[in-house]
Design a protein around this motif. Structure first.
Motif, mmCIF file in Angstrom:
data_model
loop_
_atom_site.group_PDB
_atom_site.id
_atom_site.type_symbol
_atom_site.label_atom_id
_atom_site.label_comp_id
_atom_site.label_asym_id
_atom_site.label_seq_id
_atom_site.Cartn_x
_atom_site.Cartn_y
_atom_site.Cartn_z
ATOM 1 N N ALA A 46 -80.917 48.493 7.009
ATOM 2 C CA ALA A 46 -79.658 47.779 7.211
ATOM 3 C C ALA A 46 -78.818 47.652 5.946
ATOM 4 O O ALA A 46 -77.594 47.639 6.015
ATOM 5 N N VAL A 47 -79.453 47.554 4.783
ATOM 6 C CA VAL A 47 -78.693 47.345 3.544
ATOM 7 C C VAL A 47 -77.756 48.513 3.231
ATOM 8 O O VAL A 47 -76.606 48.285 2.826
ATOM 9 N N PRO A 48 -78.158 49.782 3.377
ATOM 10 C CA PRO A 48 -77.196 50.866 3.127
ATOM 11 C C PRO A 48 -75.957 50.782 4.011
ATOM 12 O O PRO A 48 -74.844 51.081 3.565
ATOM 13 N N ILE A 49 -76.138 50.358 5.255
ATOM 14 C CA ILE A 49 -74.996 50.188 6.153
ATOM 15 C C ILE A 49 -74.107 49.064 5.656
ATOM 16 O O ILE A 49 -72.866 49.165 5.665
ATOM 17 N N LEU A 50 -74.722 47.974 5.193
ATOM 18 C CA LEU A 50 -73.962 46.842 4.654
ATOM 19 C C LEU A 50 -73.089 47.282 3.485
ATOM 20 O O LEU A 50 -71.897 46.942 3.414
ATOM 21 N N HIS A 51 -73.645 48.027 2.553
ATOM 22 C CA HIS A 51 -72.874 48.445 1.386
ATOM 23 C C HIS A 51 -71.718 49.359 1.782
ATOM 24 O O HIS A 51 -70.629 49.274 1.207
ATOM 25 N N GLN A 52 -71.927 50.204 2.765
ATOM 26 C CA GLN A 52 -70.841 51.081 3.203
ATOM 27 C C GLN A 52 -69.705 50.274 3.823
ATOM 28 O O GLN A 52 -68.526 50.533 3.563
ATOM 29 N N ILE A 53 -70.054 49.288 4.640
ATOM 30 C CA ILE A 53 -69.019 48.446 5.247
ATOM 31 C C ILE A 53 -68.323 47.615 4.175
ATOM 32 O O ILE A 53 -67.091 47.441 4.208
ATOM 33 N N ASN A 54 -69.083 47.088 3.217
ATOM 34 C CA ASN A 54 -68.491 46.291 2.149
ATOM 35 C C ASN A 54 -67.476 47.111 1.352
ATOM 36 O O ASN A 54 -66.375 46.633 1.047
ATOM 37 N N HIS A 55 -67.819 48.344 1.000
ATOM 38 C CA HIS A 55 -66.884 49.204 0.269
ATOM 39 C C HIS A 55 -65.636 49.479 1.104
ATOM 40 O O HIS A 55 -64.516 49.501 0.570
ATOM 41 N N LEU A 56 -65.816 49.667 2.394
ATOM 42 C CA LEU A 56 -64.667 49.893 3.265
ATOM 43 C C LEU A 56 -63.738 48.687 3.253
ATOM 44 O O LEU A 56 -62.507 48.836 3.124
ATOM 45 N N LEU A 57 -64.290 47.499 3.378
ATOM 46 C CA LEU A 57 -63.472 46.289 3.408
ATOM 47 C C LEU A 57 -62.751 46.076 2.084
ATOM 48 O O LEU A 57 -61.585 45.657 2.054
ATOM 49 N N ILE A 58 -63.419 46.351 0.983
ATOM 50 C CA ILE A 58 -62.810 46.150 -0.337
ATOM 51 C C ILE A 58 -61.707 47.172 -0.587
ATOM 52 O O ILE A 58 -60.649 46.837 -1.152
ATOM 53 N N ASN A 59 -61.921 48.407 -0.150
ATOM 54 C CA ASN A 59 -60.970 49.472 -0.456
ATOM 55 C C ASN A 59 -59.813 49.557 0.532
ATOM 56 O O ASN A 59 -58.864 50.308 0.294
ATOM 57 N N ARG A 60 -59.870 48.807 1.623
ATOM 58 C CA ARG A 60 -58.804 48.889 2.618
ATOM 59 C C ARG A 60 -57.466 48.443 2.056
ATOM 60 O O ARG A 60 -56.435 49.057 2.284
ATOM 61 N N ASN A 61 -57.485 47.354 1.315
ATOM 62 C CA ASN A 61 -56.221 46.820 0.805
ATOM 63 C C ASN A 61 -56.521 45.937 -0.397
ATOM 64 O O ASN A 61 -56.995 44.813 -0.258
ATOM 65 N N SER A 62 -56.214 46.444 -1.573
ATOM 66 C CA SER A 62 -56.501 45.677 -2.789
ATOM 67 C C SER A 62 -55.682 44.399 -2.844
ATOM 68 O O SER A 62 -56.101 43.403 -3.442
ATOM 69 N N GLN A 63 -54.515 44.386 -2.202
ATOM 70 C CA GLN A 63 -53.687 43.182 -2.207
ATOM 71 C C GLN A 63 -54.363 42.066 -1.429
ATOM 72 O O GLN A 63 -54.296 40.895 -1.808
ATOM 73 N N THR A 64 -55.064 42.433 -0.354
ATOM 74 C CA THR A 64 -55.776 41.429 0.448
ATOM 75 C C THR A 64 -56.865 40.759 -0.371
ATOM 76 O O THR A 64 -57.089 39.550 -0.271
ATOM 77 N N ILE A 65 -57.555 41.533 -1.197
ATOM 78 C CA ILE A 65 -58.639 40.988 -2.008
ATOM 79 C C ILE A 65 -58.113 39.915 -2.956
ATOM 80 O O ILE A 65 -58.783 38.912 -3.206
ATOM 81 N N GLN A 66 -56.915 40.088 -3.458
ATOM 82 C CA GLN A 66 -56.343 39.092 -4.363
ATOM 83 C C GLN A 66 -56.114 37.759 -3.664
ATOM 84 O O GLN A 66 -56.038 36.718 -4.313
#
Length: 736
Positions: free
Chosen positions: A513-533
């Motif tokens: 499960a952890v490899p899947i988690l990291h892939q989803i996490n990277h997707l969420l972070i890279n979708r929109n850097s403005q959202t992360i701010q």
């Protein structure tokens, strides 16, 4: 009734046809492009807002055109009359026409023009099983009707005249010819300019094969029974849902046969569910694709451990660096082990949580109470299920209970919402309901620990936004592989396993499960850097502070104090530094502080000896002896005896030995028996004996009295004995 489930932006996720197989996406007039309304009214019924439902001029014109051309050129029906026919179809006879006129007048009497027009745009046929401009716009153009261009508006305005013959996905030439007739009419009446119409005619009509909405099917099925509306709005992010479903199809090929998957992504500031994947593939019967694993009851494995540590922090039982015991123990008939089958001896609470060690977690839950733990979880809306007539017990912290994934992810919101558990929100109208489970400070400490930031640092070195924190879980027999992740904006829940509960050897949380988690996490972070701010900041709560503590006592001691055997930095809560947590059943005399008397030379003496000085000695728990370096064991820590004025009970003590069993022996039960009677004697030592098995108090005997114990469970054992002189002797063996 036909229903459609839509994402937060209105994108259709799934549709449910009515009894006739028709599906529609109901919209209001303000949700439709004005170009469409201009094209529709100009081509179908220019006097719609002026006539009483029947337009004699239109009917007369239609009769004249049909007679002149000896074929049907136009029908003369107003939009109101078409609505009457859609609601109540009739035969093409004089009687049927009269009935249509009567229904039209009824409509005009009871409804406003806007209401009648709304019925038309949602009931007009668009080919096949499509009804209404909403369903047509999404099916043919993959966009909401509010975003139609002039060319698209003209095309969709004419399709209801002959929806099967003019279907643009099958007959683009016919559809384009019909569209151009609408454009000519718009130019003729000056609605659109000649130049604009000429430009639009240059656009050819070509559409891909019509696609039905097929996203989040199991969520759609779940919400269908909960809503009476024909359009069910959700909080789902359609783009994210589609991306994750595509990812899952790729992951599916790497999973063992019959294995499925569940994924939840929740925006924790609002608790809105942004992605919901209940199975690996709805259409894959071999993987039980119809079973929604997000609502299924499964063993949570070790995913409940963070809650136990958080509650123990609040209860003043531990701090972040409390000394815990990762040693073999038996709790009645329950004898837990670690995932890697080994033991580490002395560990800190933070290290035990990060490494997901089982025995320390059981020790913490034993001190806090499994029933109390279960009650707190239930009060926060997290239900733990146990077998009928079975009370909560210590095994629950290792997965000996059942729970649902949606409630588990909801529970983890406590660690990102200042200790409050908030219910998941699937629809925009769902209220935000939250209940306090742990304090803000305890939540912060646990989350930072899971994010790899257990070591206290100055505030200017603490990240404003929490890095990805996560906890894995694996149920007994490798049936369930879990990981629950928390980043600055989202909660991410992942489950992998077989829905029928069959074990899958080698499948566990960290590997699966952890490899899947990291892939989803990277997707969420890279979708929109403005959202992360805009993600919420995560400062240290004022109730959390730093402290320097000492092992084995777990409390602060002055610099240079010889009883500080190991100095550690810890996060503490409310300024409280609890002492080392004892294991229930261990005698207080085998650990903690030992009071003794020494002379000027540092040797142990009796309290009434000349120059005797009182001294306190910090001792490690006896269960940790095997894992301690020789310099830290009790025999090395106790000062040498002064033979001229020996302490009472210590003057002539010979070495303490266990008789009757060799180190590393393998014992076997007699054939036909289910138990083994173990009888051990001692040699040497002084005074009474205290016996321990796997770190737990067993019994007390006199010096000449044997120890007798009946063993029924196979496995590894360690027998220890302590005498009044402080000597300890141990022997390990295996019962086969």
């Amino acid at each position: 009734m036909a229903k459609v489930v839509v994402a937060e932006d209105g994108t259709p996720l799934w549709r449910f046809a009515d009894a006739d197989g028709v599906w529609r996406y109901s919209v209001s007039l303000d949700q439709v492009s004005p170009y469409y309304l201009e094209a529709l009214l100009t081509y179908e019924d220019r006097w719609f807002y002026s006539h009483p439902g029947i337009n004699p001029l239109s009917i007369g014109r239609a009769v004249w055109q049909n007679l002149t051309n000896q074929r049907v050129i136009s029908g003369g029906s107003t939009l109101s009359m078409q609505v009457a026919r859609l609601i109540e179809p009739h035969n093409k006879t004089l009687l049927g026409k009269m009935r249509q006129v009567f229904r039209t007048l009824q409509l005009e009497w009871h409804y406003s023009k806007d209401q009648i027009l709304t019925i038309y745009i949602n009931r007009a046929p668009y080919g096949g099983t499509l009804q209404g401009i909403g369903a047509a716009s999404w099916a043919y153009l993959d966009k909401p009707p509010s975003e139609l261009t002039r060319a698209e508006a003209a095309l969709l305005a004419v399709l209801p005249q002959a929806p099967s013959r003019l279907r643009p996905d099958r007959y683009p030439d016919r559809a384009q010819e019909a569209r151009d007739k609408v454009l000519d009419r718009l130019e003729e009446f000056g609605v659109w300019s000649h130049e604009r119409v000429s430009d639009i005619k240059q656009e050819t009509v070509w559409l891909a094969e019509r696609q039905a909405p097929q996203l989040a099917p199991l969520l759609a099925r779940r919400l269908l029974a909960e809503s009476s509306s024909d359009v069910i709005h959700t909080t789902i992010d359609a783009a994210l849902q589609r991306r994750l479903e595509d990812m899952v199809m790729g992951w599916k090929s790497q999973l063992p046969p019959s294995t499925s998957m569940g994924i939840l992504v929740v925006e924790h500031s609002t608790m809105a569910v942004k992605a919901y994947i209940g199975s690996a593939d709805l259409n894959d019967k071999s993987r039980f694709g119809h079973v929604d694993m997000i609502t299924a009851w499964r063993s949570p494995g070790s995913t409940l451990k963070p809650f136990a540590y958080g509650m123990a922090l609040d209860d003043g039982l531990i701090h972040a660096e409390s000394l815990l015991q990762d040693v073999p123990r038996q709790f009645g008939d329950y004898r837990p082990g670690n995932f890697d089958t080994g033991f580490s001896g002395p560990v800190s609470a933070s290290d035990a949580l990060v490494r997901s060690l089982n025995l320390p977690a059981v020790q913490v839950l034993e001190a806090y109470g499994p029933k109390r733990f279960t009650g707190n979880m239930r009060n926060a809306g997290i239900v733990l299920r146990f077998p009928l007539n079975s009370d909560p017990n210590l095994s629950l912290i290792l997965g000996g209970t059942g729970m649902r994934m949606d409630q588990l992810v909801s529970g983890y919101s406590a660690f990102v919402r200042q200790g409050k558990v908030a219910a998941l929100r699937y629809r925009p109208e769902d209220p935000l309901i939250e209940r306090q489970l742990i304090s803000r400070g305890a939540a912060w400490i646990v989350r930072r620990t899971l994010a790899g930031e257990a070591r206290p640092v100055p505030d200017n070195q603490i990240s404003d936004i929490t890095p990805l924190a996560w906890k894995t879980g694996t149920s007994y027999g490798y049936r369930d592989a879990w990981t629950i992740g928390m980043n600055g904006g989202y909660l991410i829940g992942i489950w992998v396993g077989r829905p029928d509960g069959t074990p899958v050897a080698g499948q566990f949380g960290y590997a699966t499960a952890v490899p899947i988690l990291h892939q989803i996490n990277h997707l969420l972070i890279n979708r929109n850097s403005q959202t992360i701010q805009n993600w919420p900041k995560d400062p240290r709560p004022p109730t959390v502070s730093r402290a320097v503590i000492c092992w084995p006592q777990g409390q602060s001691l002055p610099a240079g104090d010889p009883n500080c055997r190991q100095r550690r930095q810890a996060w503490i809560l409310d300024g409280t530094i609890p002492p080392t947590l004892p294991s229930i059943g261990q005698d207080t005399g085998i650990g903690g502080w030992l009071n003794l008397w020494v002379n000027e030379q540092g040797k142990r003496v009796a309290s009434d000896c000349h120059g005797a000085i009182s001294k306190r000695l910090a001792l490690w728990p006896i269960a940790l002896e095997t894992w301690l370096p020789l310099s830290e064991r009790r025999a090395s820590r106790l000062p040498e005896r002064d033979e001229t004025c020996p302490p009472i009970g210590y003057d002539t003590s010979p070495p303490l030995l266990i008789l009757g069993l060799k180190e590393g022996a393998i014992l076997k039960k007699l054939p036909g028996t289910q138990s083994l009677d173990l009888r051990l004697d001692t040699q040497g030592g002084r005074g009474k004996r205290w016996w321990f098995i796997n770190g737990e108090t067993l019994m007390e005997t006199e010096a000449d009295q044997p120890m007798v114990k009946t063993l029924t469970l196979s496995g590894r054992y360690q027998i220890s004995v302590l005498d009044e002189s402080g000597q300890v002797s141990s022997v390990s063996f295996i019962l086969d």
